[in-house]
Design an enzyme around this catalytic site. Structure first.
Site, PDB file in Angstrom:
ATOM      1  N   ARG A  13     -18.883 -19.778 -72.897  1.00 53.95           N
ATOM      2  CA  ARG A  13     -18.948 -19.384 -71.025  1.00 53.95           C
ATOM      3  C   ARG A  13     -19.625 -18.915 -71.301  1.00 53.95           C
ATOM      4  O   ARG A  13     -20.517 -18.412 -69.319  1.00 53.95           O
ATOM      5  CB  ARG A  13     -18.350 -17.283 -71.730  1.00 53.95           C
ATOM      6  N   SER A 108     -35.216 -24.667 -78.917  1.00 49.47           N
ATOM      7  CA  SER A 108     -35.851 -24.434 -77.309  1.00 49.47           C
ATOM      8  C   SER A 108     -37.244 -24.870 -77.846  1.00 49.47           C
ATOM      9  O   SER A 108     -37.912 -24.905 -78.207  1.00 49.47           O
ATOM     10  CB  SER A 108     -35.779 -23.068 -77.155  1.00 49.47           C
ATOM     11  N   SER A 109     -37.571 -25.073 -76.612  1.00 47.01           N
ATOM     12  CA  SER A 109     -39.135 -25.869 -76.399  1.00 47.01           C
ATOM     13  C   SER A 109     -40.058 -25.054 -76.591  1.00 47.01           C
ATOM     14  O   SER A 109     -41.209 -24.781 -76.615  1.00 47.01           O
ATOM     15  CB  SER A 109     -39.864 -26.029 -74.804  1.00 47.01           C
ATOM     16  N   CYS A 110     -39.560 -23.076 -76.308  1.00 41.65           N
ATOM     17  CA  CYS A 110     -40.485 -21.846 -76.594  1.00 41.65           C
ATOM     18  C   CYS A 110     -40.617 -21.791 -78.242  1.00 41.65           C
ATOM     19  O   CYS A 110     -41.402 -20.867 -78.783  1.00 41.65           O
ATOM     20  CB  CYS A 110     -39.978 -20.771 -75.735  1.00 41.65           C
ATOM     21  N   TYR A 137     -37.518 -14.612 -82.142  1.00 43.10           N
ATOM     22  CA  TYR A 137     -36.220 -15.917 -81.781  1.00 43.10           C
ATOM     23  C   TYR A 137     -36.661 -16.993 -82.328  1.00 43.10           C
ATOM     24  O   TYR A 137     -35.617 -18.362 -82.753  1.00 43.10           O
ATOM     25  CB  TYR A 137     -36.559 -15.928 -80.358  1.00 43.10           C
ATOM     26  N   LYS A 141     -34.841 -20.224 -84.478  1.00 41.26           N
ATOM     27  CA  LYS A 141     -34.415 -21.199 -84.309  1.00 41.26           C
ATOM     28  C   LYS A 141     -34.704 -22.255 -85.107  1.00 41.26           C
ATOM     29  O   LYS A 141     -34.435 -22.937 -85.589  1.00 41.26           O
ATOM     30  CB  LYS A 141     -34.937 -21.496 -83.010  1.00 41.26           C
ATOM     31  N   THR A 165     -35.596 -27.818 -72.879  1.00 39.26           N
ATOM     32  CA  THR A 165     -37.420 -27.744 -72.475  1.00 39.26           C
ATOM     33  C   THR A 165     -35.793 -25.901 -71.673  1.00 39.26           C
ATOM     34  O   THR A 165     -34.785 -25.608 -71.809  1.00 39.26           O
ATOM     35  CB  THR A 165     -37.340 -28.239 -71.426  1.00 39.26           C
ATOM     36  N   HIS A 180     -33.915 -16.122 -67.408  1.00 38.94           N
ATOM     37  CA  HIS A 180     -35.188 -16.704 -67.537  1.00 38.94           C
ATOM     38  C   HIS A 180     -35.557 -16.603 -65.854  1.00 38.94           C
ATOM     39  O   HIS A 180     -35.279 -15.891 -64.468  1.00 38.94           O
ATOM     40  CB  HIS A 180     -35.368 -18.378 -68.099  1.00 38.94           C
ATOM     41  N   TRP A 203     -43.583 -12.074 -62.253  1.00 36.11           N
ATOM     42  CA  TRP A 203     -45.058 -11.828 -62.879  1.00 36.11           C
ATOM     43  C   TRP A 203     -45.294 -12.387 -63.019  1.00 36.11           C
ATOM     44  O   TRP A 203     -45.141 -14.228 -62.655  1.00 36.11           O
ATOM     45  CB  TRP A 203     -43.140 -11.650 -64.291  1.00 36.11           C
ATOM     46  N   ARG A 210     -44.195 -24.383 -66.021  1.00 37.94           N
ATOM     47  CA  ARG A 210     -42.466 -24.636 -67.287  1.00 37.94           C
ATOM     48  C   ARG A 210     -41.700 -25.976 -67.160  1.00 37.94           C
ATOM     49  O   ARG A 210     -42.238 -26.901 -65.464  1.00 37.94           O
ATOM     50  CB  ARG A 210     -42.158 -23.298 -67.002  1.00 37.94           C
TER      51      ARG A 210
END
Ligand code: GFB
Length: 310
Positions: A13, A108-110, A137, A141, A165, A180, A203, A210
């Site tokens: 979902r 995740s790219s982060c 996080y 990962k 990404t 995000h 912000w 990005r």
């Protein structure tokens, strides 16, 4: 994957899970097993093992995770490391025990180092300090990626790991505290236009860059790789170009049709200055993203208006 194979999409979902379900259905895979969080709590090992023992899926797309934007990660780090470690550990182990043929894990790219050379190739993982705002996080990962490789080595378990990404698209999270940036700005500009607000707050400084991949492109890459990628090596999934947050804000302001001003909230964190992926490994396999940012933003805004905005 055989067309009648039983396929479990964990997290069906969410932004990614719902896109993978759409893609599988469009490709004629009709034997999908789906469970809501209320029906199956993957943070509970016994529930995960009972589900896998009963359903015995052949393929698993592990798109269930605790995700969020920079503020959510920075303010709830305990939730992010705990829930992601529990979910991924229970699913990977229960999948192995129940004889799953192939599992797809999502990084995740982060989770690459904060100041990795750009664009970031897969081998830069763990070569430098992480971005502080989402380190818990990222560590979770990275543990999941490591577990997938360890299970291939020890048990011959066929797990593949993608490194997407920043993602956006229909089904995204538009809650302003946990979302995000792209989803947040769509909502902010939409509401400012609807209320004739004089300004919209963006912000940070607007300077970070990005890379944005539409979630339908990610789903296409996930099915593409599940079908033909057999390596335990990490593979980046992105569009190969990025945009400054200030330019993204200008693009979204134009798509939404807002005419007021943008103000920058320096009290909020910028996070990683840049995290552009090197997607040459995936391109060498013959895959490229198809949805451009402007086209994707416009389509996502249309979806938002039809489902949330009114
Ligand atoms: O998308 P975002 O929250 O996540 O922030 P990250 C991206 C950039 O957009 C940051 C700026 O520089 C934010 O300061 N930004 C500007 C905003 N306005 C806003 C706004 O209204 N909302 C949000 N959320 N950002 C995340 C990681 O980092 O990347 C997660 O923390 C996850 O773990 C995700 O991996 C993909 O790209 O900075």
């Amino acid at each position: 994957m055989e067309k009648d194979a039983k396929i479990y999409v964990a997290g069906h979902r969410g932004l990614v899970g719902s896109a993978i379900v759409r893609k599988l259905q469009a490709e004629g895979f009709a034997n999908l097993v789906l469970r809501t969080r209320a029906e199956l709590d993957l943070t509970r090992q016994a529930e995960a093992e009972a589900f896998f023992a009963e359903e015995r899926p052949a393929y698993v797309f592990l798109a269930a995770a605790k995700v969020g934007g920079i503020l959510a990660n920075d303010t709830r780090p305990g939730d992010f490391i705990r829930d992601n470690l529990l979910i991924q550990t229970h699913v990977i182990e229960a999948a192995r025990q129940s004889g799953v043929k192939k599992l797809l894990f999502l990084g995740s790219s982060c989770i690459y180092p904060k100041l990795a050379p750009q664009p970031m190739a897969e081998d830069c993982l763990l070569t430098g300090p992480l971005e502080p705002t989402n380190e818990p996080y990222a560590v979770a990962k990275i543990a999941g990626l490591t577990m997938a490789k360890a299970y291939r080595k020890q048990y011959g378990f066929n797990a593949i790991s993608l490194m997407p990404t920043n993602l956006y698209g229909p089904g995204d999270n538009f809650d302003l505290a946990s979302s995000h940036v792209l989803a947040a700005l769509l909502r902010k500009f939409h509401e400012a236009k609807a209320t004739n607000a004089p300004t919209v707050s963006v912000w940070g400084t607007g300077a970070p860059r990005r890379e944005f991949l539409h979630v339908d492109d990610l789903a296409d890459a996930a099915v593409f790789l599940m079908e033909r990628y057999e390596s335990g090596e990490l593979i980046n999934v992105g569009v190969g170009e990025d945009i400054a947050i200030r330019d993204l804000a200008a693009l979204i302001r134009e798509v939404v049709g807002y005419t007021g001003d943008i103000v920058y909230d320096a009290s909020k964190p910028d996070g990683t200055p840049r995290k552009l992926l090197d997607v040459s490994r995936l391109q060498a396999l013959g895959w490229r993203a198809r949805i451009s940012l402007r086209e994707g933003v416009a389509a996502t805004y249309a979806w938002y208006c039809a489902n949330h905005g009114g």
